[in-house]
Design an enzyme around this catalytic site. Structure first.
Site, PDB file in Angstrom:
ATOM      1  N   GLY A 141      -5.038   6.731   3.099  1.00 20.31           N
ATOM      2  CA  GLY A 141      -5.621   7.574   1.612  1.00 20.31           C
ATOM      3  C   GLY A 141      -4.639   8.148   0.752  1.00 20.31           C
ATOM      4  N   LEU A 159      -8.774  12.914   2.532  1.00 21.62           N
ATOM      5  CA  LEU A 159      -8.370  12.664   1.700  1.00 21.62           C
ATOM      6  C   LEU A 159      -6.223  13.602   1.677  1.00 21.62           C
ATOM      7  CD1 LEU A 159     -10.394  10.943  -0.582  1.00 21.62           C
ATOM      8  CD2 LEU A 159      -9.436   9.773   1.206  1.00 21.62           C
ATOM      9  N   ASN A 191      -3.989   2.040   0.495  1.00 25.62           N
ATOM     10  CA  ASN A 191      -5.013   2.996   0.092  1.00 25.62           C
ATOM     11  C   ASN A 191      -5.354   3.908  -0.572  1.00 25.62           C
ATOM     12  OD1 ASN A 191      -7.422   5.205   1.129  1.00 25.62           O
ATOM     13  ND2 ASN A 191      -8.015   3.084   1.513  1.00 25.62           N
ATOM     14  N   CYS A 208     -15.218   7.471  -2.025  1.00 31.23           N
ATOM     15  CA  CYS A 208     -15.180   8.861  -2.407  1.00 31.23           C
ATOM     16  C   CYS A 208     -16.404   9.741  -3.428  1.00 31.23           C
ATOM     17  CB  CYS A 208     -14.140   9.084  -3.397  1.00 31.23           C
ATOM     18  SG  CYS A 208     -12.406   8.938  -1.974  1.00 31.23           S
ATOM     19  N   LYS A 220     -12.996  -1.587  -0.216  1.00 31.98           N
ATOM     20  CA  LYS A 220     -13.373  -0.907   1.545  1.00 31.98           C
ATOM     21  C   LYS A 220     -14.836  -0.336   0.494  1.00 31.98           C
ATOM     22  CE  LYS A 220     -12.648   1.578   5.694  1.00 31.98           C
ATOM     23  NZ  LYS A 220     -11.194   2.751   5.933  1.00 31.98           N
ATOM     24  N   GLY A 240     -14.887   4.537  15.678  1.00 28.00           N
ATOM     25  CA  GLY A 240     -15.115   4.646  16.803  1.00 28.00           C
ATOM     26  C   GLY A 240     -16.270   3.214  17.639  1.00 28.00           C
ATOM     27  N   GLY A 255     -13.699  -1.198  12.581  1.00 31.69           N
ATOM     28  CA  GLY A 255     -15.731  -0.647  12.715  1.00 31.69           C
ATOM     29  C   GLY A 255     -15.390  -0.560  14.232  1.00 31.69           C
TER      30      GLY A 255
END
Length: 304
Positions: free
Chosen positions: A46, A73, A99, A130, A165, A217, A243
């Site tokens: 990011g 970030l 990103n 964010c 995203k 994860g 994901g």
């Protein structure tokens, strides 16, 4: 060998396997383990308009079938990226995407504008999870209005492929995806991390410095898969799924659910060669099933 090439708007990928932001550094860190030119794309960590220190430690914690992070970030800002990092990664032989994050729509737009001038960065991915400082800290991606404001501002200043995203911490992710499409997004990627926490019962304190963090994860895969399937039916632009993907079989599930491409994140920490293994596994599966192209399986989930 099957044809693995796919397109995300104007962005051509040699295969659908990409790396997720924040899990692959700037790509250079994995060059000793992976032939980077063999990936569909690398999404670097990011990047924000101004440098950020990130959150205090500890900011990562292992959980059952996943991990939590609240890195915050941390990065040296977009100007540092353009001047110091870009010259090192512009010829990696694959698509390198940035990103982009921010605390206001104007921050996002200005950061994107500076990246727009970099010839060998063909696309950006907007992290709208964010907090919006002008709206009391609520994430941009948790409302249609917030998501629209960022995409609209960035689209005015950014001419290349724009991926948004999406946050999974919402009740109706499909509506937010449609708003992003309406405001000019070329693609949406999902999911970002789910909010979670862990507690140290001996100290009776949160494990993470700010108590909560993003869960990623294998644990999030069923949620991610469901959301990708819902969004793929709701929009006309390409969907990128991520994901909990760690195997070719995982990736194929996302493709069948409607994703045009996938990203691998947390699994990179477990096996730095996982991206190549997933790419090769997809090809083997296609060969075994008589498919000449990965396009033959995208969005082919049969219901009933």
């Amino acid at each position: 060998m099957a044809d693995l090439s796919v397109n995300i708007g104007r962005l051509a990928l040699k295969n659908p396997v990409m790396t997720a932001s924040g899990t692959f550094g700037y790509g250079l860190e994995f060059a000793d383990f992976v032939d980077l030119s063999g990936l569909g794309g690398i999404i670097v960590k990011g990047t924000t308009l101004l440098p950020r220190e990130g959150n205090d430690y500890p900011r990562m914690a292992e959980t059952a079938s996943g991990m939590l992070n609240c890195v915050g970030l941390q990065n040296k800002g977009v100007d540092y990226f353009c001047e110091e990092i870009y010259p090192q990664i512009q010829h990696l032989g694959t698509n390198v995407l940035v990103n982009v994050s921010g605390s206001s729509a104007e921050d996002y737009a200005e950061c994107a504008a500076r990246i727009n001038g970099l010839e060998h960065i063909p696309a950006i991915e907007l992290n709208i999870s964010c907090p919006n400082v002008k709206k009391g800290g609520m994430a941009f991606g948790t409302s249609c209005e917030g998501a629209a404001s960022v995409v609209r501002a960035v689209r005015r200043k950014y001419q290349k492929t724009l991926i948004v995203k999406l946050s999974p911490n919402v009740t109706d992710i499909a509506s937010i995806a449609r708003v992003c499409e309406d405001e000019g997004a070329d693609s949406v990627s999902l999911i970002n991390t789910l909010m979670g926490m862990a507690i140290d019962i001996e100290r009776r304190r949160p494990v993470l410095s700010i108590a909560t963090g993003g869960l990623s994860g294998a644990a999030v895969k069923p949620v991610a898969l469901r959301m990708v399937w819902q969004v793929a039916q709701a929009v006309h632009i390409p969907v990128i799924g991520l994901g909990g993907i760690s195997t070719a079989e995982d990736a194929i599930e996302f493709l069948m659910a409607g994703a045009t491409a996938i990203q691998i994140g947390t699994a990179n920490f477990i096996d730095p060669q996982v991206t190549v293994k997933v790419r090769e596994g997809i090809n083997l599966w296609l060969d075994r099933h008589g498919c000449k192209s990965v396009q033959e399986i995208i969005g082919t989930l049969a219901m009933g």
